[in-house]
Design a protein around this motif. Structure first.
Motif, PDB file in Angstrom:
ATOM      1  N   TYR A 126     -24.835  13.950 -17.161  1.00  0.00           N
ATOM      2  CA  TYR A 126     -23.937  14.790 -17.973  1.00  0.00           C
ATOM      3  C   TYR A 126     -23.226  13.951 -19.034  1.00  0.00           C
ATOM      4  N   PHE A 127     -22.715  12.791 -18.611  1.00  0.00           N
ATOM      5  CA  PHE A 127     -21.958  11.958 -19.550  1.00  0.00           C
ATOM      6  C   PHE A 127     -22.865  11.421 -20.657  1.00  0.00           C
ATOM      7  N   ALA A 128     -24.050  10.976 -20.260  1.00  0.00           N
ATOM      8  CA  ALA A 128     -24.987  10.456 -21.261  1.00  0.00           C
ATOM      9  C   ALA A 128     -25.386  11.568 -22.243  1.00  0.00           C
ATOM     10  N   LEU A 129     -25.589  12.769 -21.733  1.00  0.00           N
ATOM     11  CA  LEU A 129     -26.014  13.879 -22.603  1.00  0.00           C
ATOM     12  C   LEU A 129     -24.903  14.286 -23.578  1.00  0.00           C
ATOM     13  N   GLN A 130     -23.649  14.196 -23.131  1.00  0.00           N
ATOM     14  CA  GLN A 130     -22.539  14.498 -24.047  1.00  0.00           C
ATOM     15  C   GLN A 130     -22.548  13.500 -25.207  1.00  0.00           C
ATOM     16  N   ILE A 131     -22.815  12.237 -24.890  1.00  0.00           N
ATOM     17  CA  ILE A 131     -22.891  11.207 -25.936  1.00  0.00           C
ATOM     18  C   ILE A 131     -24.067  11.505 -26.867  1.00  0.00           C
ATOM     19  N   ILE A 132     -25.205  11.887 -26.285  1.00  0.00           N
ATOM     20  CA  ILE A 132     -26.392  12.162 -27.114  1.00  0.00           C
ATOM     21  C   ILE A 132     -26.116  13.325 -28.072  1.00  0.00           C
ATOM     22  N   SER A 133     -25.398  14.339 -27.605  1.00  0.00           N
ATOM     23  CA  SER A 133     -25.113  15.460 -28.507  1.00  0.00           C
ATOM     24  C   SER A 133     -24.225  15.002 -29.666  1.00  0.00           C
ATOM     25  N   GLU A 134     -23.328  14.047 -29.399  1.00  0.00           N
ATOM     26  CA  GLU A 134     -22.523  13.466 -30.483  1.00  0.00           C
ATOM     27  C   GLU A 134     -23.398  12.661 -31.435  1.00  0.00           C
ATOM     28  N   TYR A 158     -35.709  10.480 -34.321  1.00  0.00           N
ATOM     29  CA  TYR A 158     -34.371  10.065 -33.904  1.00  0.00           C
ATOM     30  C   TYR A 158     -34.270  10.010 -32.381  1.00  0.00           C
ATOM     31  N   ILE A 159     -34.889  10.975 -31.715  1.00  0.00           N
ATOM     32  CA  ILE A 159     -34.878  10.941 -30.241  1.00  0.00           C
ATOM     33  C   ILE A 159     -35.584   9.671 -29.748  1.00  0.00           C
ATOM     34  N   GLU A 160     -36.640   9.310 -30.443  1.00  0.00           N
ATOM     35  CA  GLU A 160     -37.367   8.083 -30.081  1.00  0.00           C
ATOM     36  C   GLU A 160     -36.464   6.855 -30.261  1.00  0.00           C
ATOM     37  N   THR A 161     -35.664   6.872 -31.324  1.00  0.00           N
ATOM     38  CA  THR A 161     -34.724   5.768 -31.548  1.00  0.00           C
ATOM     39  C   THR A 161     -33.755   5.642 -30.371  1.00  0.00           C
ATOM     40  N   ILE A 162     -33.268   6.787 -29.903  1.00  0.00           N
ATOM     41  CA  ILE A 162     -32.363   6.765 -28.742  1.00  0.00           C
ATOM     42  C   ILE A 162     -33.106   6.228 -27.521  1.00  0.00           C
ATOM     43  N   GLN A 163     -34.334   6.719 -27.351  1.00  0.00           N
ATOM     44  CA  GLN A 163     -35.106   6.353 -26.155  1.00  0.00           C
ATOM     45  C   GLN A 163     -35.492   4.879 -26.135  1.00  0.00           C
ATOM     46  N   GLU A 179     -32.295   5.945 -20.982  1.00  0.00           N
ATOM     47  CA  GLU A 179     -33.010   6.377 -19.779  1.00  0.00           C
ATOM     48  C   GLU A 179     -32.895   7.892 -19.596  1.00  0.00           C
ATOM     49  N   VAL A 180     -31.687   8.411 -19.785  1.00  0.00           N
ATOM     50  CA  VAL A 180     -31.480   9.861 -19.645  1.00  0.00           C
ATOM     51  C   VAL A 180     -32.270  10.608 -20.722  1.00  0.00           C
ATOM     52  N   SER A 181     -32.272  10.100 -21.937  1.00  0.00           N
ATOM     53  CA  SER A 181     -33.005  10.812 -22.990  1.00  0.00           C
ATOM     54  C   SER A 181     -34.518  10.761 -22.733  1.00  0.00           C
ATOM     55  N   ARG A 182     -35.009   9.677 -22.149  1.00  0.00           N
ATOM     56  CA  ARG A 182     -36.440   9.622 -21.805  1.00  0.00           C
ATOM     57  C   ARG A 182     -36.769  10.629 -20.702  1.00  0.00           C
ATOM     58  N   ALA A 183     -35.850  10.762 -19.756  1.00  0.00           N
ATOM     59  CA  ALA A 183     -36.113  11.649 -18.618  1.00  0.00           C
ATOM     60  C   ALA A 183     -36.032  13.129 -18.983  1.00  0.00           C
TER      61      ALA A 183
END
Lengths: 422, 454
Positions: free
Chosen positions: A263-271, A330-335, A399-403
């Motif tokens: 949850y915490f990682a996803l909140q950061i990703i949305s930012e 961009y998602i790949e950059t995060i991953q 890791e969360v964005s990859r999953a």
């Protein structure tokens, strides 16, 4: 961690197991009160979506009636106001009242929850009201049905598959008996939570609440566990012709639930994706290339699962291929853990500011405490939630964005203009 | 069922006047009105610049200038580009937003106390040293052109534009704050620079700072920023040439694929400085100002036509309107309009029930403290006091003023300020189905070109 001067939460349990949480805050002579049940849309019977929400409406018609005045009339006469909200996992009733009327509010609450006395007449009126609520927020609103369409795919086979408001034809199918059954089965005081914030005398509260709520009995019912199907393991892509002038693209992923590590990682990703005009996607797609009017991203966390959303609102010249490609990149950059540390720190700063801001109103704080309780989390976390972000690293976010931000966990819905008809 | 006796339930007591929370105020030498509200519950500080200007000062063919100016403030300053500004603001986790309505323009910031110096410096650059580069102007115009296309998809927006067009006719309050396709294309950089230099002056500014900060700290911040700017010219009193509706006018506009009708019914109202303001406020509360008001009870709780219905007197600085709005099933639109007109008429012919008036008084006075719950809400009230030039004691005596309104007062202001025979009925929805139902009520006018509403 929290550097606030707000008073701490005081908690106790009534003799029948009702959980109570109090905060004294006497800047104004008002008391905010909530009562919540861990019953919501997830408890709607198959084919009867919208029952929990319709029941919420009807609880304002459930008495007491004095000289023709109903719950709201009596509350307004004492200078109070009321509201309620239904989610997938819970239902919360809220009231604010001048402190000299607090005991009166407790009496009103005791009366309205004592019995189920809804008449056929008020049942049909509220069914019609709810249908118009659905029209206003979903059917008559541009792109208004995207979320419920996506949820049907993402949560297929789970209790979160239907919208809280209910499908139009399913609202019509609900009977008064259905609502009564829901009430008797799912409103168990043994599982309920009361919060009181404001101008109160802490030492008197336990006796006072015991006096009005001690008579309700606990049914010892179990809160329904949400059976979660296997991850969707497919990519759904669909296009709808709608009454909109410009295209909208709605992308959703299924995720873990409220206050989980993810949850915490996803909140950061949305930012990272849509937080402010300095985000990479905003700079490229909105500012420089003008493909989009705006980008939104948010997480809807339920108790047992969540939904991560990215929304694109196109301009007249917007090109979908370029938007889609940019998002993937961009998602790949995060991953790949290529997001600079400063950018992650930026997201954390933003979340912290918004978090303090959100605790200022007592009614919001009371709702938040109730929500934590009803979602099975410790209320201590209300003031410590930020700790979940503090040490989160780029590696964990990756890791969360990859999953979860992956093709076989994704629903993409495109709304395109209907050019020919009126 | 009876309310248990007074031994169990404390007797109801009328609320006494509430003392407005303390705040600091000062007029700087250059005319800026300064307000400070201290609150250390959370480590946050909010700043609010409010200039007494807005779309009211746009001209007919260049509507959108005021809005463009406000949106361009943070798109480049002497020292920083738009991206450099947003990068810094976002890094500190701050919120900085700008915008305008008809009468006021705002620049809002909210940040953690520990970053206040950095954010305050940036906000000051944004307010006092914007550069209005041509590339940024073009970018913002393009964005607005897209926004105004999308807004026409929204049922409530269509009804609102239709209502404003009908009620405010050719006055500035009819113009779209965001401008229209033609006006946005016509606006030049000169228009923008001129507007900015004419209206963004200390003499036109109210500045409020709220949160975890002391007065001493505020004075230091001001000394090192806008404290020494020169005055500029104040906006004087403005006159608007309004003309009343005659008869009942029905205006319809098509909302594509409508499953319900969005309704706005009303006519011209009064300005905020009207001496009957409190009486009008109480009268409107009974009519449609809250959940258990007559209109909501009738349309929602008795008939189930709608999720909600309300009435309001809306106040701009130099004009005002009265408007009832709701959304209902297409086939019940005519019936809903009839009920609304019936409720308005009834306010003018019958005294309200004692109990109804009493409930509204208790509701309004009981809910009043909630409007002062946060430091930011307190600041909003102080800014309103200054902006609408109300008497200093206004909030301190608000409760007793409300409690002194009588049934006769309500009847009197209903007759004076409600006019159901000369009224505009504006609806967005399924026009083909609506038109037949409405022909018998009055003159029906159909908007076919949506551009007319922009």
């Amino acid at each position: 961690m929290i550097e606030s001067n707000i008073a701490q939460i005081e908690s106790f349990t009534l003799s029948n197991n009702i959980k109570v949480h109090l905060i004294k805050r006497d800047n104004i002579p008002v008391v905010t009160y909530t009562i919540g049940f861990p019953a919501g849309a997830k408890d709607d019977e198959q084919g009867k979506s919208g029952t929990a929400h319709l029941l919420e409406h009807l609880m304002f018609e459930n008495g007491p009636v004095v000289n023709g005045d109903n719950y709201d009339d009596l509350l307004h006469y004492r200078g109070g106001n009321s509201n309620a909200l239904t989610s997938q996992d819970y239902t919360i009733y809220i009231a604010n009242i001048p402190s000299n009327g607090f005991e009166f509010l407790l009496w009103l609450e005791k009366e309205r929850f004592s019995d189920f006395r809804i008449t056929e007449e008020s049942f049909y009126v509220q069914k019609s009201v709810v249908t118009e609520e659905r029209s206003m927020y979903y059917d008559n609103a541009p792109y208004g049905t995207a979320l419920e369409r996506a949820s049907a795919h993402l949560f297929e086979g789970t209790l979160y598959r239907t919208p809280v408001i209910g499908y139009r034809e399913e609202i019509q199918a609900i009977t008064l008996q259905d609502v009564k059954n829901f009430y008797e089965k799912n409103y168990d005081f043994g599982n309920s939570v009361i919060t009181v914030i404001g101008d109160i005398e802490l030492s008197k509260m336990q006796d006072l609440l015991e006096k009005y709520f001690g008579g309700f009995y606990s049914k010892n019912s179990k809160i329904k566990q949400n059976y979660l199907s296997e991850p969707i393991q497919k990519s759904v892509k669909d296009t709808f012709v709608d009454n909109v002038s410009l295209p909208g693209e709605f992308i959703y992923y299924r995720t873990p639930g409220f206050l989980t590590q993810e949850y915490f990682a996803l909140q950061i990703i949305s930012e990272l994706i849509a937080g402010g005009e300095s985000s990479e996607l905003y700079k490229f797609l909105v500012r420089d290339k003008k493909h989009l009017q705006s980008i939104e991203s948010y997480l809807i966390p339920f108790k047992y699962a969540g939904l991560f959303a990215i929304e694109f609102y196109y301009t007249v010249d917007g090109k979908k291929e370029i938007v889609d490609e940019s998002l993937l990149n961009y998602i790949e950059t995060i991953q790949k853990e290529l997001i600079p540390a400063r950018t992650i720190e930026k997201a954390k700063n933003k979340i912290l500011t918004e978090y303090y801001q959100s605790l200022q109103l007592s009614s919001f704080l009371a709702e938040r405490i109730a929500e934590f309780c009803l979602m099975g989390k410790s209320v201590d976390l209300v003031f410590n939630e930020y700790k979940g972000y503090e040490f989160l690293s780029a590696a964990e976010i990756a890791e969360v964005s990859r999953a979860f931000l992956k093709e076989d966990n994704k629903v993409e819905l495109n709304y395109i203009p209907n050019v020919n008809t009126k | 069922m009876l309310i248990p006796n007074n031994e169990i339930i404390p007797k109801f007591e009328h609320l006494k006047d509430l003392k407005f929370p303390p705040y600091y105020e000062r007029t700087l030498d250059n005319g800026i009105k300064l307000f400070v509200v201290e609150d250390s519950e959370f480590p946050l500080v909010t700043t609010r610049f409010v200039f007494k200007t807005g779309a009211f000062f746009d001209t007919m063919y260049k509507s959108g200038v005021a809005y463009l100016v406000s949106k361009l403030l943070n798109k480049g300053t002497k020292r920083f580009s738009a991206t450099e500004l947003s990068e810094q603001i976002d890094y500190y986790g701050a919120v900085v937003s700008t915008g305008c309505g008809y009468d006021a323009t705002y620049i809002y910031s909210n940040c953690l106390k520990k970053y206040l110096n950095e954010i305050f410096e940036l906000v000051n650059e944004i307010v006092w040293q914007p550069t209005f580069e041509q590339s940024e102007i073009d970018r913002e115009k393009y964005r607005l052109l897209n926004v105004i296309i999308s807004e026409l998809d929204e049922a409530d927006y269509l009804a609102e534009r239709l209502f404003k067009k009908t009620v405010y006719k050719n006055t500035p309050y009819f113009l779209n704050v965001k401008g229209n396709q033609d006006s946005l294309n016509a606006i030049t950089r000169n228009d923008i620079v001129d507007f900015y230099s004419r209206y963004y002056s200390p003499e036109n500014l109210i500045f409020a700072i709220v949160g975890d900060i002391t007065i001493k700290e505020v004075e230091e911040l001001i000394e090192s920023s806008f404290g020494k700017l020169s005055k500029g010219v104040a906006v004087g009193k403005q006159i608007v040439n309004l003309s009343k509706e005659e008869g009942i006018n029905i205006n319809l506009v098509e909302k594509k694929g409508a499953v319900q009708s969005e309704i706005q019914i009303g006519h011209l109202g009064v300005t905020r400085d009207n001496t009957d303001y409190i009486k009008i406020y109480v009268m409107n509360m009974i009519l449609g100002g809250y959940f258990t008001s007559r209109i909501n009870r009738n349309l929602r709780e008795i008939h189930g036509y709608t999720y909600g219905a309300r009435s309001a007197f809306n106040y701009y600085k130099w004009a005002g309107d009265f408007c009832v709005d709701t959304n209902v099933k297409t086939k019940q639109t005519r019936a809903a309009v009839k009920e609304i007109l019936k409720e308005i008429t009834k306010m003018r012919v019958e005294l309200v029930r004692e109990e109804e008036l009493e409930t509204v008084k208790n509701y309004v006075t009981g809910n009043f403290p909630l409007q002062l719950e946060t430091a930011n809400a307190i600041a909003t009230h102080i800014i309103n006091l200054e902006f609408y030039e109300l008497e200093k004691d206004y909030y301190n005596t608000f409760i007793s003023k409300v409690n002194s309104v009588t049934r006769e007062d309500v009847l009197e202001v209903a007759n004076k300020y409600l006019d159901p025979d000369n009224i505009s009925v504006c609806i967005s929805g399924d026009v083909d189905k609506l038109i037949k139902d409405f022909e018998s009520l009055g003159k029906v006018n159909i908007i076919t070109n949506l551009k007319d509403l922009q």
